[in-house]
Design a protein around this motif. Structure first.
Motif, PDB file in Angstrom:
ATOM      1  N   ALA A  75       0.831  -1.206   0.000  1.00 39.11           N
ATOM      2  CA  ALA A  75       0.000   0.000   0.000  1.00 39.11           C
ATOM      3  C   ALA A  75       0.868   1.259   0.000  1.00 39.11           C
ATOM      4  CB  ALA A  75      -0.939  -0.012   1.202  1.00 39.11           C
ATOM      5  N   GLN A  76       1.943   1.242   0.791  1.00 41.89           N
ATOM      6  CA  GLN A  76       2.829   2.411   0.831  1.00 41.89           C
ATOM      7  C   GLN A  76       3.501   2.626  -0.525  1.00 41.89           C
ATOM      8  OE1 GLN A  76       5.070   1.272   4.409  1.00 41.89           O
ATOM      9  NE2 GLN A  76       4.416   3.215   5.307  1.00 41.89           N
ATOM     10  N   LEU A  77       3.972   1.549  -1.142  1.00 34.18           N
ATOM     11  CA  LEU A  77       4.637   1.668  -2.436  1.00 34.18           C
ATOM     12  C   LEU A  77       3.647   2.119  -3.504  1.00 34.18           C
ATOM     13  CD1 LEU A  77       7.355   1.442  -3.780  1.00 34.18           C
ATOM     14  CD2 LEU A  77       6.951  -0.995  -4.122  1.00 34.18           C
ATOM     15  N   GLN A  78       2.431   1.603  -3.481  1.00 35.67           N
ATOM     16  CA  GLN A  78       1.408   2.047  -4.438  1.00 35.67           C
ATOM     17  C   GLN A  78       1.121   3.533  -4.260  1.00 35.67           C
ATOM     18  OE1 GLN A  78      -1.666  -0.879  -3.624  1.00 35.67           O
ATOM     19  NE2 GLN A  78      -1.233  -1.931  -5.551  1.00 35.67           N
ATOM     20  N   GLY A  79       1.082   4.001  -3.018  1.00 37.42           N
ATOM     21  CA  GLY A  79       0.872   5.426  -2.770  1.00 37.42           C
ATOM     22  C   GLY A  79       1.979   6.275  -3.359  1.00 37.42           C
ATOM     23  N   LEU A  80       3.216   5.821  -3.216  1.00 41.70           N
ATOM     24  CA  LEU A  80       4.351   6.560  -3.768  1.00 41.70           C
ATOM     25  C   LEU A  80       4.318   6.568  -5.295  1.00 41.70           C
ATOM     26  CD1 LEU A  80       7.151   5.228  -1.397  1.00 41.70           C
ATOM     27  CD2 LEU A  80       6.112   7.520  -1.376  1.00 41.70           C
ATOM     28  N   LEU A  81       3.898   5.449  -5.876  1.00 44.47           N
ATOM     29  CA  LEU A  81       3.874   5.346  -7.341  1.00 44.47           C
ATOM     30  C   LEU A  81       2.662   6.045  -7.955  1.00 44.47           C
ATOM     31  CD1 LEU A  81       5.082   1.659  -7.852  1.00 44.47           C
ATOM     32  CD2 LEU A  81       6.420   3.783  -7.812  1.00 44.47           C
ATOM     33  N   SER A  82       1.756   6.544  -7.130  1.00 46.06           N
ATOM     34  CA  SER A  82       0.591   7.254  -7.657  1.00 46.06           C
ATOM     35  C   SER A  82       0.928   8.693  -8.024  1.00 46.06           C
ATOM     36  CB  SER A  82      -0.554   7.225  -6.638  1.00 46.06           C
ATOM     37  OG  SER A  82      -0.225   8.012  -5.505  1.00 46.06           O
ATOM     38  N   LYS A  83       2.102   9.150  -7.662  1.00 40.94           N
ATOM     39  CA  LYS A  83       2.531  10.506  -8.006  1.00 40.94           C
ATOM     40  C   LYS A  83       2.809  10.571  -9.510  1.00 40.94           C
ATOM     41  CE  LYS A  83       4.554  11.205  -3.449  1.00 40.94           C
ATOM     42  NZ  LYS A  83       3.357  11.690  -2.870  1.00 40.94           N
ATOM     43  N   THR A  84       2.592  11.746 -10.097  1.00 41.10           N
ATOM     44  CA  THR A  84       2.842  11.904 -11.522  1.00 41.10           C
ATOM     45  C   THR A  84       3.736  13.107 -11.738  1.00 41.10           C
ATOM     46  OG1 THR A  84       0.663  11.005 -11.993  1.00 41.10           O
ATOM     47  CG2 THR A  84       1.744  12.178 -13.768  1.00 41.10           C
ATOM     48  N   PRO A  85       4.907  12.942 -12.285  1.00 43.43           N
ATOM     49  CA  PRO A  85       5.583  11.682 -12.555  1.00 43.43           C
ATOM     50  C   PRO A  85       6.251  11.155 -11.287  1.00 43.43           C
ATOM     51  CG  PRO A  85       7.005  13.488 -13.206  1.00 43.43           C
ATOM     52  CD  PRO A  85       5.717  14.104 -12.704  1.00 43.43           C
ATOM     53  N   VAL A  86       6.657   9.921 -11.338  1.00 45.88           N
ATOM     54  CA  VAL A  86       7.443   9.326 -10.259  1.00 45.88           C
ATOM     55  C   VAL A  86       8.901   9.706 -10.521  1.00 45.88           C
ATOM     56  CG1 VAL A  86       8.237   7.169  -9.227  1.00 45.88           C
ATOM     57  CG2 VAL A  86       5.843   7.413  -9.911  1.00 45.88           C
ATOM     58  N   LEU A  87       9.529  10.326  -9.536  1.00 46.08           N
ATOM     59  CA  LEU A  87      10.927  10.732  -9.695  1.00 46.08           C
ATOM     60  C   LEU A  87      11.839   9.774  -8.933  1.00 46.08           C
ATOM     61  CD1 LEU A  87      10.627  14.612  -9.385  1.00 46.08           C
ATOM     62  CD2 LEU A  87      10.706  13.209 -11.443  1.00 46.08           C
ATOM     63  N   ILE A  88      12.930   9.395  -9.607  1.00 40.79           N
ATOM     64  CA  ILE A  88      13.902   8.461  -9.051  1.00 40.79           C
ATOM     65  C   ILE A  88      15.241   9.183  -8.951  1.00 40.79           C
ATOM     66  CG2 ILE A  88      15.075   6.244  -9.357  1.00 40.79           C
ATOM     67  CD1 ILE A  88      12.731   5.442 -11.237  1.00 40.79           C
ATOM     68  N   GLN A  89      15.844   9.128  -7.785  1.00 41.63           N
ATOM     69  CA  GLN A  89      17.164   9.730  -7.588  1.00 41.63           C
ATOM     70  C   GLN A  89      18.199   8.633  -7.418  1.00 41.63           C
ATOM     71  OE1 GLN A  89      17.706  13.061  -4.806  1.00 41.63           O
ATOM     72  NE2 GLN A  89      19.461  11.971  -3.944  1.00 41.63           N
ATOM     73  N   MET A  90      19.228   8.661  -8.281  1.00 41.59           N
ATOM     74  CA  MET A  90      20.379   7.763  -8.133  1.00 41.59           C
ATOM     75  C   MET A  90      21.453   8.518  -7.373  1.00 41.59           C
ATOM     76  SD  MET A  90      21.338   5.613 -11.558  1.00 41.59           S
ATOM     77  CE  MET A  90      21.560   7.074 -12.560  1.00 41.59           C
ATOM     78  N   ASN A  91      21.926   7.944  -6.291  1.00 39.52           N
ATOM     79  CA  ASN A  91      23.005   8.563  -5.520  1.00 39.52           C
ATOM     80  C   ASN A  91      24.322   7.981  -6.010  1.00 39.52           C
ATOM     81  OD1 ASN A  91      21.330  10.206  -3.938  1.00 39.52           O
ATOM     82  ND2 ASN A  91      20.802   8.467  -2.660  1.00 39.52           N
ATOM     83  N   LEU A  92      25.006   8.746  -6.855  1.00 34.62           N
ATOM     84  CA  LEU A  92      26.184   8.285  -7.581  1.00 34.62           C
ATOM     85  C   LEU A  92      27.488   8.570  -6.849  1.00 34.62           C
ATOM     86  CD1 LEU A  92      24.917   9.677 -10.982  1.00 34.62           C
ATOM     87  CD2 LEU A  92      25.056   7.256 -10.374  1.00 34.62           C
ATOM     88  N   ILE A  93      28.534   7.859  -7.280  1.00 27.38           N
ATOM     89  CA  ILE A  93      29.903   8.053  -6.796  1.00 27.38           C
ATOM     90  C   ILE A  93      30.571   9.068  -7.715  1.00 27.38           C
ATOM     91  CG2 ILE A  93      32.108   6.901  -6.330  1.00 27.38           C
ATOM     92  CD1 ILE A  93      29.832   5.713  -4.699  1.00 27.38           C
TER      93      ILE A  93
END
Length: 177
Positions: A59-77
């Motif tokens: 349910a928590q993950l579905q709530g997060l994925l209901s945002k438009t758009p879903v933003l993904i942050q990669m924490n790079l080296i």
């Protein structure tokens, strides 16, 4: 012992002991009620992927994925490092899983904590991510109402079986089933 005998024994008790007993009974009832009403956390392992959530993980993950758009942050080296490749692989698997279920998503990168890669209007200029992909010792997913952190070692992210589980978890949540 009869009911009348119990009443006679209660009459002999000091009033403060009766009040303390009633207060303790009330506190116990309140704690029991709150424990039943509060959402239970999820702590499970699926084929070597630890999933830890503050409530109902799906349910928590579905709530997060209901945002438009879903933003993904990669924490790079900050280097030409094979660990960045591992981060890119898992991020691509997550993004492709979301795309398969018509969930619009964009990825941006943060180098040593500074969001600076792909800061364009589509990524809200590198703000507002709900999915974070990073290196670390956890080897799994931590989910709450505001974000999901996918964390693992480079070796963990290179394991196709683990990637399949992570992709499947996001696909299940995005599918709504």
């Amino acid at each position: 012992m009869s009911f009348q005998g119990v009443l006679m024994k209660l009459e002999n008790l000091p009033m403060e002991k009766i009040v303390i007993g009633l207060v303790l009974l009330g506190v116990f009832a309140a704690v029991f009620f709150v424990a039943q009403v509060l959402p239970k956390g999820t702590d499970t392992t699926l084929d070597g992927v630890h999933i830890l959530a503050s409530g109902d993980a799906k349910a928590q993950l579905q709530g997060l994925l209901s945002k438009t758009p879903v933003l993904i942050q990669m924490n790079l080296i900050n280097a030409n490092d094979s660990r960045n490749t591992a981060l890119t692989i898992v991020t691509a698997e997550i993004a492709s899983s979301l795309i398969a279920y018509n969930t619009t998503n964009y990825v941006y990168g943060a180098v040593e904590g500074n969001a600076s890669v792909n800061c364009v209007p589509q990524t809200n200029f590198c703000t507002g991510a709900v999915i974070f992909v990073q290196l670390g010792p956890f080897d799994g997913m931590r989910i709450n109402d505001t974000a999901v952190v996918v964390e693992g070692t480079a070796e963990f992210f290179h394991d196709f079986a683990k990637l399949k589980v992570i992709k499947g978890v996001f696909g299940l949540a995005a599918s709504g089933s």
